[in-house]
Scaffold this active site. Structure first.
Site, PDB file in Angstrom:
ATOM      1  N   LYS A  22      17.686 -20.411 -19.103  1.00  0.00           N
ATOM      2  CA  LYS A  22      17.423 -21.453 -19.506  1.00  0.00           C
ATOM      3  C   LYS A  22      16.362 -22.215 -20.422  1.00  0.00           C
ATOM      4  O   LYS A  22      16.883 -22.995 -21.205  1.00  0.00           O
ATOM      5  CB  LYS A  22      16.772 -22.617 -17.442  1.00  0.00           C
ATOM      6  CG  LYS A  22      16.605 -23.540 -17.568  1.00  0.00           C
ATOM      7  CD  LYS A  22      16.557 -23.576 -16.198  1.00  0.00           C
ATOM      8  CE  LYS A  22      14.361 -24.036 -16.298  1.00  0.00           C
ATOM      9  NZ  LYS A  22      13.505 -24.548 -16.608  1.00  0.00           N
ATOM     10  N   ASN A  23      15.322 -21.962 -20.345  1.00  0.00           N
ATOM     11  CA  ASN A  23      14.106 -21.674 -21.612  1.00  0.00           C
ATOM     12  C   ASN A  23      14.884 -21.710 -22.772  1.00  0.00           C
ATOM     13  O   ASN A  23      14.233 -22.696 -23.743  1.00  0.00           O
ATOM     14  CB  ASN A  23      12.926 -21.813 -21.094  1.00  0.00           C
ATOM     15  CG  ASN A  23      12.748 -21.903 -19.909  1.00  0.00           C
ATOM     16  OD1 ASN A  23      12.928 -23.290 -18.677  1.00  0.00           O
ATOM     17  ND2 ASN A  23      11.374 -21.532 -19.049  1.00  0.00           N
ATOM     18  N   CYS A 117       4.370 -32.738 -12.185  1.00  0.00           N
ATOM     19  CA  CYS A 117       5.552 -32.169 -10.871  1.00  0.00           C
ATOM     20  C   CYS A 117       4.585 -31.270 -10.706  1.00  0.00           C
ATOM     21  O   CYS A 117       3.170 -31.339 -10.594  1.00  0.00           O
ATOM     22  CB  CYS A 117       5.997 -31.833 -12.311  1.00  0.00           C
ATOM     23  SG  CYS A 117       6.032 -30.618 -13.006  1.00  0.00           S
ATOM     24  N   ARG A 122       1.158 -32.701 -16.516  1.00  0.00           N
ATOM     25  CA  ARG A 122       1.989 -32.099 -17.268  1.00  0.00           C
ATOM     26  C   ARG A 122       1.479 -32.247 -18.688  1.00  0.00           C
ATOM     27  O   ARG A 122       2.784 -32.883 -19.253  1.00  0.00           O
ATOM     28  CB  ARG A 122       3.228 -30.818 -17.396  1.00  0.00           C
ATOM     29  CG  ARG A 122       3.140 -29.583 -16.114  1.00  0.00           C
ATOM     30  CD  ARG A 122       4.348 -29.834 -15.710  1.00  0.00           C
ATOM     31  NE  ARG A 122       5.371 -28.511 -16.792  1.00  0.00           N
ATOM     32  CZ  ARG A 122       6.378 -28.605 -17.044  1.00  0.00           C
ATOM     33  NH1 ARG A 122       6.717 -28.577 -15.340  1.00  0.00           N
ATOM     34  NH2 ARG A 122       6.632 -27.846 -17.896  1.00  0.00           N
ATOM     35  N   ASP A 308       5.587 -18.079 -14.886  1.00  0.00           N
ATOM     36  CA  ASP A 308       7.555 -18.595 -14.281  1.00  0.00           C
ATOM     37  C   ASP A 308       7.339 -17.335 -13.543  1.00  0.00           C
ATOM     38  O   ASP A 308       9.041 -17.155 -12.718  1.00  0.00           O
ATOM     39  CB  ASP A 308       8.444 -19.037 -15.432  1.00  0.00           C
ATOM     40  CG  ASP A 308       8.096 -20.046 -15.873  1.00  0.00           C
ATOM     41  OD1 ASP A 308       7.204 -21.090 -15.607  1.00  0.00           O
ATOM     42  OD2 ASP A 308       8.809 -20.201 -16.923  1.00  0.00           O
ATOM     43  N   ARG A 400      18.336 -26.232 -10.466  1.00  0.00           N
ATOM     44  CA  ARG A 400      17.991 -25.931 -11.871  1.00  0.00           C
ATOM     45  C   ARG A 400      17.893 -25.096 -12.569  1.00  0.00           C
ATOM     46  O   ARG A 400      18.180 -24.970 -13.841  1.00  0.00           O
ATOM     47  CB  ARG A 400      16.266 -26.751 -11.769  1.00  0.00           C
ATOM     48  CG  ARG A 400      15.761 -28.050 -11.089  1.00  0.00           C
ATOM     49  CD  ARG A 400      15.611 -28.912 -11.193  1.00  0.00           C
ATOM     50  NE  ARG A 400      14.222 -28.855 -12.415  1.00  0.00           N
ATOM     51  CZ  ARG A 400      13.255 -29.768 -13.018  1.00  0.00           C
ATOM     52  NH1 ARG A 400      13.170 -30.141 -11.808  1.00  0.00           N
ATOM     53  NH2 ARG A 400      13.480 -30.047 -14.398  1.00  0.00           N
TER      54      ARG A 400
END
Ligand code: EPZ
Length: 423
Positions: A22-23, A117, A122, A308, A400
């Site tokens: 994803k990233n 968030c 951030r 993460d 997500r």
């Protein structure tokens, strides 16, 4: 809204395939859509909400994006649209990636200022500082970042922030610098595998990025970038999550499509905690021969232990035979999952940036709530290891970043149902 109902206690067994990262795909799709002059094709693209949200941002800017069999066909922007509005950016912070490329390509950008968030504040000061060093005029007003420059000019830029290097700022500034006049040197660049994948993609488009994988990136500006074809690297965090799932359910799982260097820091800690990893050419077999052992973990930018994977590791250590600690040094407020794990019988205490985890002999199912993507992932994993039924709500966070998580885990023995909240 939907939720996951997990009937815990099953031992995971079998083979599971890792998706594209994803990233990595998020900034790569931005580069393809804004910086390129012709169509790019990205393979190994996971089907995630974040990818669809970013596609909507890019389509709003005039790109055209089609998905077919795990590949994205990206036709770059074809009009002078330079605004990424609040309604889209608020759904996903990574929308900030369009800032640098838009200024580099169109000479101006207006991007909604992303908020905080559930994992803490951030900021984007490093993104802004980097673009200013390239000669852009940047202003923040009425919730938007306005940036403009006739042509960006290469510069020496130090991107080390208060918490170390920034993944997002490195990607943003590197993308912008590819079309700047002259040479840019980024000191303190993030070295995450997805940053290297973006750099390789930019080079395949005709950019000239040197020092890939190191903390100093040298980018010689070029006049134009063209479309290209690229296979996105596999997702190290999805792989790490499934490694933890295998270990917590005392399973025997082969995880396919991941390499040792991508998961090095996580693998090291899993081994220290008593998990057995047998690597071969295509992946890794995960088993747990004995009782899990307590360890100390500190998150840090790559090659350190990834933030993460912090939540998932906390889940694992809650079943170790003694007291472990986790210190969170990247997103300092990223501990909301601790309270949810405690609802399932874990014994976790927070002291500022540190979590003290007293191992318990078992977890029990409970209704719990996902507060962010990885916090959601650990609740699913803990639910599989717990006795009885766990209901995880707010699973839009999980969608997500994990494609059809329940289908994948059910294919190796889990018992997870997706139902709507009203059921
Ligand atoms: C990326 O976020 C990831 N997101 C995050 O993954 C990940 O947690 C994070 O990198 C760290 O690895 C994407 O790649 C889309 P940072 P990013 O800029 O780029 C501070 C997940 O679960 N900072 O590297 O936003 C910041 O507050 C997500 O997949 C500044 O001070 O993270 C943090 O403490 C969540 N000023 C540290 O740097 C800035 O301008 C690292 O953040 C930017 C960041």
């Amino acid at each position: 809204m939907q939720k996951l109902i997990i009937n815990g206690g099953a031992r995971l067994e079998g083979k599971i395939q890792i998706n594209g990262s994803k990233n990595a795909v998020l900034p790569i799709a931005v580069a393809a859509a804004i910086l390129g002059d012709s169509v790019s094709v990205l393979h190994n693209v996971p089907n995630l909400t974040d990818v669809r949200t970013l596609s909507a941002v890019l389509e709003g800017l005039g790109a055209s994006i089609t998905r077919k069999n795990g590949s994205l066909y990206i036709e770059p922007i074809n009009r002078m649209e330079y605004e990424a509005p609040y309604d889209l950016v608020r759904k996903m912070r990574a929308s900030i990636y369009v800032l640098g490329p838009l200024v580099a390509k169109l000479g101006r950008a207006k991007v909604s200022f992303p908020g905080g968030c559930a994992i803490g504040p951030r900021p984007v000061d490093l993104h802004i500082r980097g673009l200013e060093r390239l000669g852009a005029q940047v202003e923040v007003k009425r919730g938007y970042i306005y940036a403009q420059a006739e042509r960006l000019v290469g510069a020496e830029i130090d991107l080390i922030g208060q918490h170390g290097p920034s993944v997002g700022a490195t990607a943003n500034v590197m993308m912008a610098a590819t079309l700047a006049e002259g040479t840019t040197v980024i000191q303190g660049a993030a070295c995450e595998p997805h940053i290297s994948d973006l750099a390789r993609f930019l080079n395949a488009m005709g950019a000239d990025v040197d020092g890939i994988g190191t903390s100093t990136l040298t980018i010689r500006g070029v006049k134009q970038l063209h479309g290209t074809e690229h296979t996105v690297i596999s997702d190290d965090i999805e792989a790490g999550t499934f490694m933890v799932a295998a270990a917590m359910t005392n399973g025997d799982v082969y995880i396919e499509g991941i390499t040792p260097p991508q998961t090095h820091a996580v693998s090291e800690k899993l081994i220290e905690a008593g998990v057995q990893l047998d690597w071969d050419r295509t992946g890794v077999r995960v088993t747990t021969p004995g009782q899990l052992k307590p360890i100390d973990v500190t998150t840090a930018p790559f090659p350190g232990f990834p933030t993460d994977m912090q939540a998932q590791m906390m889940g694992l250590l809650s079943l170790a035979s003694g007291t472990s600690t986790i210190t969170e040094n990247v997103h300092t407020d990223r501990f909301i999952h601790a309270a949810e794990l405690n609802r399932m019988g874990a014994d976790i205490r927070l002291e500022g940036r540190k979590a003290i985890i007293n191992g318990v002999s078992s977890l029990s199912g409970a209704p719990v709530m996902a507060s962010d993507l990885r916090a959601g992932a650990v609740l699913v994993v803990a639910g599989m290891a717990a006795a009885g039924e766990t209901t995880v709500s707010r699973i839009y966070h999980i969608d997500r970043g994990y494609e059809a998580i329940e289908k994948k885990l059910n294919s190796i023995g889990a018992d997870i149902r997706r139902v709507s909240d009203s059921e």
